[in-house]
Design an enzyme around this catalytic site. Sequence first.
Site, PDB file in Angstrom:
ATOM      1  N   LYS A  46      90.895  14.905  29.697  1.00 53.09           N
ATOM      2  CA  LYS A  46      91.493  16.287  29.809  1.00 53.09           C
ATOM      3  C   LYS A  46      90.662  17.182  30.696  1.00 53.09           C
ATOM      4  O   LYS A  46      89.503  17.156  30.806  1.00 53.09           O
ATOM      5  CB  LYS A  46      91.891  16.580  28.541  1.00 53.09           C
ATOM      6  CG  LYS A  46      90.524  16.906  27.571  1.00 53.09           C
ATOM      7  CD  LYS A  46      90.974  17.152  26.016  1.00 53.09           C
ATOM      8  CE  LYS A  46      89.710  17.676  25.397  1.00 53.09           C
ATOM      9  NZ  LYS A  46      89.901  17.301  23.925  1.00 53.09           N
ATOM     10  N   TYR A 276      76.251  45.531  41.787  1.00 55.65           N
ATOM     11  CA  TYR A 276      77.052  46.546  41.343  1.00 55.65           C
ATOM     12  C   TYR A 276      76.558  47.254  40.262  1.00 55.65           C
ATOM     13  O   TYR A 276      75.986  46.751  39.579  1.00 55.65           O
ATOM     14  CB  TYR A 276      78.344  45.901  41.071  1.00 55.65           C
ATOM     15  CG  TYR A 276      79.108  45.513  42.209  1.00 55.65           C
ATOM     16  CD1 TYR A 276      79.551  46.633  43.183  1.00 55.65           C
ATOM     17  CD2 TYR A 276      79.558  44.146  42.291  1.00 55.65           C
ATOM     18  CE1 TYR A 276      80.553  46.173  44.245  1.00 55.65           C
ATOM     19  CE2 TYR A 276      80.155  43.727  43.675  1.00 55.65           C
ATOM     20  CZ  TYR A 276      81.032  44.668  44.259  1.00 55.65           C
ATOM     21  OH  TYR A 276      81.562  44.450  45.361  1.00 55.65           O
TER      22      TYR A 276
HETATM   23  C1  LIG Z   1      89.185  16.469  23.374  1.00 55.59           C
HETATM   24  C2  LIG Z   1      89.344  15.503  22.294  1.00 55.59           C
HETATM   25  C3  LIG Z   1      88.569  14.329  21.921  1.00 55.59           C
HETATM   26  C4  LIG Z   1      87.371  14.133  22.703  1.00 55.59           C
HETATM   27  O1  LIG Z   1      86.330  14.806  22.066  1.00 55.59           O
HETATM   28  P1  LIG Z   1      84.868  14.762  22.376  1.00 55.59           P
HETATM   29  O2  LIG Z   1      84.060  15.616  21.335  1.00 55.59           O
HETATM   30  O3  LIG Z   1      84.569  15.268  23.483  1.00 55.59           O
HETATM   31  O4  LIG Z   1      84.368  13.413  22.211  1.00 55.59           O
HETATM   32  C5  LIG Z   1      89.195  13.393  21.186  1.00 55.59           C
HETATM   33  N1  LIG Z   1      90.302  13.548  20.489  1.00 55.59           N
HETATM   34  C6  LIG Z   1      91.013  14.638  20.823  1.00 55.59           C
HETATM   35  C7  LIG Z   1      92.491  14.704  20.106  1.00 55.59           C
HETATM   36  C8  LIG Z   1      90.725  15.771  21.732  1.00 55.59           C
HETATM   37  O5  LIG Z   1      91.458  16.683  21.760  1.00 55.59           O
END
Ligand SMILES: *Cc1c(COP(=O)(O)O)cnc(C)c1O
Length: 380
Positions: A46, A276
Amino acid sequence: MVQNPVSTAQFLRPTWVEFDADAIAHNTRRLRQIIGSRVALMAVVKADGYGHGAVAVARAALANGAAQLAVANVDEATILREAGIREPILVLGYVDPSAVAHCIAHDLTITLYDSDLAREMDRRASGAGGRLRAHVKFDTGMGRLGLLPDAARQFDIGAFPSLAIAGAYTHFSAADEDPSYTAEQLARFKALVAETRFMASAHARSGLRPLLHCANSAATLSMPDAHLNLVRVGLALYGLSPSAAVPLPADFRPALAWKTVVASLKTLPPGHAVGYGNSYITQGEECIAVLPVGYADGFRRAPTHYGEVLVRGQRAPIVGRVSMEKTMIRVDHIPGVRIGDEVVLLGAQGAERISAEDIARRLGTINYEVVCSLLPRVMR
Ligand SMILES: *Cc1c(COP(=O)(O)O)cnc(C)c1O
């Protein structure tokens, strides 16, 4: 010092991300060793593969033992399908019912966490003349997406003829810091799966061996009981460490470096303002380099910035405010700096390294947010 060859990205834009597919391949193979042959690996890609580039990460992970992918939404899943990826893709987040026909056409798996929404999905799938693959999510203590225990007991997976329910999962809220709470969540999950006779009914409905999963990176590394028959790994895949309590095995490799170059170099006289707001004034004569990177690239300005970068294998402090496209550093103590020199914002140079964890500490956040904050305009 070994300089990397000039890439297309570097040629077009002087600030770029270097992605190391071999590191993803290596980390995936190590994760496969850790979970053993009876557990499947779902690579979580993701947020554009935690900022690394989802398609490249997905390809490297799938070629080295990952069996499935997970993303946040239908758009992210569609990008992977359009890149020719055929393995199962689970959408972890909200899917609008209007996307059901698209999900069926692209063979996506959605997450069910609400009976009314599931009914609407079923109705739309039936209208589209197809079956929509889905996993059911239980909320065992995170208070985010998922059916709470009572709702889970009332959720009748037999009531949705056009949904092929292929798995059930839950998510841990503190696997990186609270093993006993995590164990409780795991126990609640197993109890719900047993009580709802999930395995038998899902198998009967879909004809598939249902997947049961709950482990993120931290639980995958620290809690073998939680592996069930699939683990959902993000962070560890990228060579990033879940926490001090659940460190990554030492041989995992970070897969991302963020680099820029020295764009300008000059010696300013004493008492000269830099940036700035004149927030930095030179004490004596100071050698100041300008970097073509700023907050428009995701190089944080406030409330705190990265603090330092690497030039010629040495640490150089950021001075003054970070601008939209420019940042100034002090390099008096580094001999031989020239325009065009490679500058490392995140990653290694010579014997020095600035890790996502180092930056997270400075910014008051977590390594996840550091890598996800590199904006899309930075070429991968
Ligand atoms: C992002 C996510 C993961 C992965 O988690 P990590 O800590 O990056 O391994 C697993 N399950 C769900 C539902 C997530 O949203």
